[in-house]
Design a protein around this motif. Structure first.
Motif, mmCIF file in Angstrom:
data_model
loop_
_atom_site.group_PDB
_atom_site.id
_atom_site.type_symbol
_atom_site.label_atom_id
_atom_site.label_comp_id
_atom_site.label_asym_id
_atom_site.label_seq_id
_atom_site.Cartn_x
_atom_site.Cartn_y
_atom_site.Cartn_z
ATOM 1 N N ALA A 121 -24.964 0.903 42.461
ATOM 2 C CA ALA A 121 -23.533 0.884 42.351
ATOM 3 C C ALA A 121 -22.737 1.201 43.887
ATOM 4 C CB ALA A 121 -22.858 1.985 41.608
ATOM 5 N N TYR A 122 -23.898 1.478 44.736
ATOM 6 C CA TYR A 122 -23.174 2.047 45.828
ATOM 7 C C TYR A 122 -23.853 1.587 47.432
ATOM 8 C CZ TYR A 122 -20.582 5.195 43.204
ATOM 9 O OH TYR A 122 -19.733 5.898 42.325
ATOM 10 N N LEU A 123 -25.038 1.104 47.049
ATOM 11 C CA LEU A 123 -26.004 0.943 48.412
ATOM 12 C C LEU A 123 -25.142 -0.683 49.177
ATOM 13 C CD1 LEU A 123 -29.703 1.395 48.104
ATOM 14 C CD2 LEU A 123 -28.188 1.838 50.032
ATOM 15 N N GLN A 124 -25.124 -1.815 48.191
ATOM 16 C CA GLN A 124 -24.646 -2.893 48.671
ATOM 17 C C GLN A 124 -23.187 -2.822 49.233
ATOM 18 O OE1 GLN A 124 -26.785 -5.090 49.254
ATOM 19 N NE2 GLN A 124 -25.445 -6.571 50.211
ATOM 20 N N PRO A 125 -22.368 -2.215 48.220
ATOM 21 C CA PRO A 125 -21.094 -2.319 48.822
ATOM 22 C C PRO A 125 -20.808 -1.698 50.284
ATOM 23 C CG PRO A 125 -21.008 -1.779 46.604
ATOM 24 C CD PRO A 125 -22.553 -1.903 47.203
ATOM 25 N N GLU A 168 -15.630 12.226 48.306
ATOM 26 C CA GLU A 168 -15.749 12.208 46.662
ATOM 27 C C GLU A 168 -16.829 13.421 46.622
ATOM 28 O OE1 GLU A 168 -15.250 11.613 42.705
ATOM 29 O OE2 GLU A 168 -14.067 11.805 44.481
ATOM 30 N N SER A 169 -17.819 13.437 47.226
ATOM 31 C CA SER A 169 -19.185 14.259 47.230
ATOM 32 C C SER A 169 -18.725 15.553 47.441
ATOM 33 C CB SER A 169 -20.354 14.005 48.131
ATOM 34 O OG SER A 169 -21.477 14.548 47.920
ATOM 35 N N GLN A 170 -17.961 15.960 48.497
ATOM 36 C CA GLN A 170 -17.314 17.278 48.589
ATOM 37 C C GLN A 170 -16.486 17.735 47.804
ATOM 38 O OE1 GLN A 170 -18.612 19.157 51.103
ATOM 39 N NE2 GLN A 170 -17.656 18.443 53.380
ATOM 40 N N VAL A 175 -7.756 11.705 38.576
ATOM 41 C CA VAL A 175 -8.121 11.042 37.314
ATOM 42 C C VAL A 175 -9.568 11.314 37.221
ATOM 43 C CG1 VAL A 175 -8.110 8.708 36.289
ATOM 44 C CG2 VAL A 175 -6.146 9.423 37.856
ATOM 45 N N SER A 176 -9.841 11.676 35.728
ATOM 46 C CA SER A 176 -11.221 11.762 35.572
ATOM 47 C C SER A 176 -11.979 12.622 36.328
ATOM 48 C CB SER A 176 -12.068 10.179 35.289
ATOM 49 O OG SER A 176 -11.424 9.336 34.462
ATOM 50 N N ALA A 177 -11.647 13.788 36.798
ATOM 51 C CA ALA A 177 -11.923 14.620 37.789
ATOM 52 C C ALA A 177 -13.379 15.008 37.665
ATOM 53 C CB ALA A 177 -10.958 15.889 37.770
ATOM 54 N N ASP A 178 -13.998 15.149 36.428
ATOM 55 C CA ASP A 178 -15.200 15.439 36.306
ATOM 56 C C ASP A 178 -16.317 14.269 36.603
ATOM 57 O OD1 ASP A 178 -14.668 14.078 33.994
ATOM 58 O OD2 ASP A 178 -15.566 15.267 32.755
ATOM 59 N N VAL A 179 -15.883 12.996 37.061
ATOM 60 C CA VAL A 179 -16.722 11.864 37.086
ATOM 61 C C VAL A 179 -16.637 11.869 38.682
ATOM 62 C CG1 VAL A 179 -17.007 9.405 36.853
ATOM 63 C CG2 VAL A 179 -16.060 10.763 35.002
ATOM 64 N N PHE A 180 -17.972 11.333 39.141
ATOM 65 C CA PHE A 180 -18.168 10.996 40.451
ATOM 66 C C PHE A 180 -17.910 9.413 40.621
ATOM 67 C CE2 PHE A 180 -20.860 9.369 43.826
ATOM 68 C CZ PHE A 180 -20.421 10.165 45.095
ATOM 69 N N ASP A 181 -16.805 9.377 41.381
ATOM 70 C CA ASP A 181 -16.603 8.034 41.837
ATOM 71 C C ASP A 181 -16.503 7.736 43.475
ATOM 72 O OD1 ASP A 181 -15.094 5.571 42.158
ATOM 73 O OD2 ASP A 181 -13.284 6.108 41.073
ATOM 74 N N GLY A 182 -17.732 7.351 43.709
ATOM 75 C CA GLY A 182 -17.945 7.306 45.179
ATOM 76 C C GLY A 182 -16.686 6.606 46.183
ATOM 77 N N PHE A 183 -16.007 5.388 45.649
ATOM 78 C CA PHE A 183 -15.028 4.974 46.224
ATOM 79 C C PHE A 183 -13.552 5.361 45.916
ATOM 80 C CE2 PHE A 183 -18.555 1.373 46.257
ATOM 81 C CZ PHE A 183 -19.184 2.041 47.513
ATOM 82 N N ARG A 184 -13.468 6.354 45.157
ATOM 83 C CA ARG A 184 -12.275 6.733 44.582
ATOM 84 C C ARG A 184 -11.118 6.937 45.867
ATOM 85 N NH1 ARG A 184 -10.809 10.481 40.507
ATOM 86 N NH2 ARG A 184 -12.902 10.964 40.231
ATOM 87 N N PHE A 185 -11.598 7.364 46.873
ATOM 88 C CA PHE A 185 -10.566 7.754 47.887
ATOM 89 C C PHE A 185 -10.280 6.435 48.914
ATOM 90 C CE2 PHE A 185 -12.146 12.060 47.065
ATOM 91 C CZ PHE A 185 -10.882 12.506 46.766
ATOM 92 N N ALA A 186 -11.232 5.680 48.930
ATOM 93 C CA ALA A 186 -11.048 4.223 49.411
ATOM 94 C C ALA A 186 -10.016 3.510 48.680
ATOM 95 C CB ALA A 186 -12.426 3.359 49.600
ATOM 96 N N ASN A 187 -10.260 3.544 47.396
ATOM 97 C CA ASN A 187 -9.065 2.872 46.449
ATOM 98 C C ASN A 187 -7.803 3.535 46.807
ATOM 99 O OD1 ASN A 187 -10.961 0.995 45.445
ATOM 100 N ND2 ASN A 187 -11.695 2.509 43.710
ATOM 101 N N MET A 188 -7.783 4.780 46.814
ATOM 102 C CA MET A 188 -6.477 5.340 47.182
ATOM 103 C C MET A 188 -5.796 5.124 48.412
ATOM 104 S SD MET A 188 -7.512 9.195 45.064
ATOM 105 C CE MET A 188 -5.820 9.930 45.302
#
Length: 504
Positions: free
Chosen positions: A318-322, A353-355, A402-415
């Protein structure tokens, strides 16, 4: 055989502390604050023991029940008051230092007088240097940081051909962080000296171990126990032997050339040599100060990056190539620089997001009450009380994310794609709903350097290596001691050289 005299002594100390707690008017002033765990004088010690192994769950329990209000939990020798909600968090942030003290809270938690140095406790001259000179120099020093990242990765993460190699993640990352940081702190060749690096990594472990031990004892016993500790002084001597020749050489050149020394190093040691005054101007003083800076840099950055690495290795598809595409696009257009790192929004988001989801502490904004203080919810805090904010719970609250218990690595990039939000959601930005670095004037002064360093490491890693976990897809379980999270210390990450990669 069990030494019953020791058992009786410990029980006697606990009873004495409990009686002092009952008799103290300041402690009785906290009776009106709701408690998580037992609250009676002696029974509260059961809660204090539970706090050592179950703190995150206790904080969550209090957060769920008293959200937006204050509650308290028992520690071995004090009560900890915990607050949540943007209003109360902001009140803690805005309180003057002579009312709520970050410095004194940190001293109590780390027992700085014994684990580091009384001078560090009472004279924090290194903090303005980190906040100003280190941050201002990021553009000029970034090439050195990146060079050391490349060199260290090539030396210690060196699979051949198509082979996968398994390396202990935290230990490996600590080596990279130590060398990259010290390239800026003391320069070549010391930053590559194996004994120097091992000693500084050891120092971080020694400080935490000594602090944990000291905090098991009542405050009145800490001077006795602290003076018996040998871990830290031994490591100081080990580091000093590497720094002393360098310090003496630079002092001689400063004396000889003065302001005419045109090729003086632009590094942390040089800034410290210039900034120290009075009894700080000694080899021992500079050595300890450098070790304090290393402690802050190595301990937090290594664990933060390792936790992020586990997220990446658990889901590389999900994350390496992007992230590879982003790094290659940015560097093709702008090269490798501190400025280009700032344009890598996916990398920045991944670290943030990891933090957010797996930060290093369940609490943040730790303060000690120096003058009586009242929160807007009516909670009265007497002098000597410790107060903190429920960081982990804030970060995992669905009202904040949103969906706070889910790791979404690009959450803040989208925001950040939303208009006007390009700065607010950067890795280094703080707010009442994002506090891994603290918030306000005591937010981590070294976070801008840490962000540049960690992004340089992540960028180099994603375009040069494939990664996965030994147990594919299963992220190693973190460990907790009290409120502190640590990545699994024995877990390994598997690395393979990426084929068909762009030149780095």
């Amino acid at each position: 055989m069990l030494d019953y005299s020791l058992v009786y002594a410990v029980v006697g100390i606990a009873l004495t502390c409990a009686l002092l707690s009952v008799l103290s008017p300041d402690r009785r002033a906290l009776d009106g604050i709701p408690t998580v765990g037992p609250s009676a004088p002696l029974a509260s010690y059961i809660g204090a023991i539970r706090w050592l192994y179950d703190a995150p769950r206790m904080v969550q329990e209090g957060y769920d029940k008293y959200k937006g209000r204050a509650f308290k939990v028992a520690n071995i020798d004090r009560w900890m008051v915990i607050v949540s909600g943007p209003k109360l968090i902001d009140e803690v942030r805005r309180a003057p230092d002579d009312v709520l003290s970050f410095t004194e809270a940190t001293n109590d938690m780390l027992s700085i007088d014994y684990t580091l140095s009384p001078n560090v406790h009472h004279n924090e001259y290194h903090i303005p240097i980190v906040r100003s000179q280190l941050t201002r120099s990021l553009t000029s020093i970034f090439p050195e940081v990146r060079d050391e990242v490349i060199t260290t990765f090539d030396e210690i993460i060196a699979p051949k051909g198509d082979e996968w190699i398994a390396l202990p993640a935290l230990e490996t990352i600590m080596q990279v962080v130590c060398r990259a940081s010290n390239r800026v702190f003391v320069g070549l060749p010391v930053c590559r000296n194996k004994d120097y690096c091992e000693a500084n990594v050891r120092f971080a472990v020694d400080v935490m171990a000594s602090a944990i031990l000291l905090n098991m004892f009542p405050k009145f016993l800490r001077p006795v126990v602290g003076n018996m500790l040998t871990l830290v002084p031994r490591t100081v001597r080990r580091v000093r032997k590497h720094l002393e020749p360098l310090i003496e050489e630079r002092l001689a050149k400063m004396e000889e050339y003065g302001d005419e020394w045109t090729d003086r190093p632009n590094d942390m040691l040089q800034w410290l040599l210039k900034g120290a005054e009075g009894n700080e101007r000694t080899v021992d003083g500079w050595t300890r100060r450098m070790m304090v800076i290393n402690f802050a840099a190595i301990h937090t950055s290594s664990m933060s990056f390792t936790i992020a690495l586990f997220h990446l290795a658990a889901n590389p598809e999900a994350y390496l190539q992007p992230m590879r595409e982003e790094v290659e696009t940015v560097t093709k257009e702008e090269g490798w620089s501190k400025a280009s790192m700032q344009k890598m929004r996916k990398l920045d988001s991944f670290l943030r997001e990891s933090q957010r989801l797996t930060g290093l502490d369940a609490l943040a904004l730790n303060r000690k009450v120096m003058k009586p203080f009242m929160l807007s919810d009516g909670t009265r805090l007497p002098i000597g009380t410790h107060i903190a904010c429920a960081a982990m719970c804030t970060h995992s609250d669905n009202e904040n994310y949103v969906s706070a218990d889910v790791f979404d690595g690009f959450r803040f990039a989208n925001m950040r794609e939303e208009d006007g939000e390009s700065i607010k959601y950067q890795f280094v930005s703080t707010s009442t709903d994002y506090v891994p670095f603290g918030h306000g004037r005591h937010a981590c002064p070294g976070r801008f350097f840490a962000a540049a360093e960690l992004k340089a490491m992540l960028a180099h890693l994603v375009i040069n290596y494939d990664v996965k976990l030994e147990d594919e897809g299963v992220r190693p379980k973190d460990t907790w001691f009290s409120t502190s999270r640590s990545p699994n210390r024995t877990a390994k990450v598997m690395f393979r050289k990426r084929h068909s990669r762009h030149a780095t």
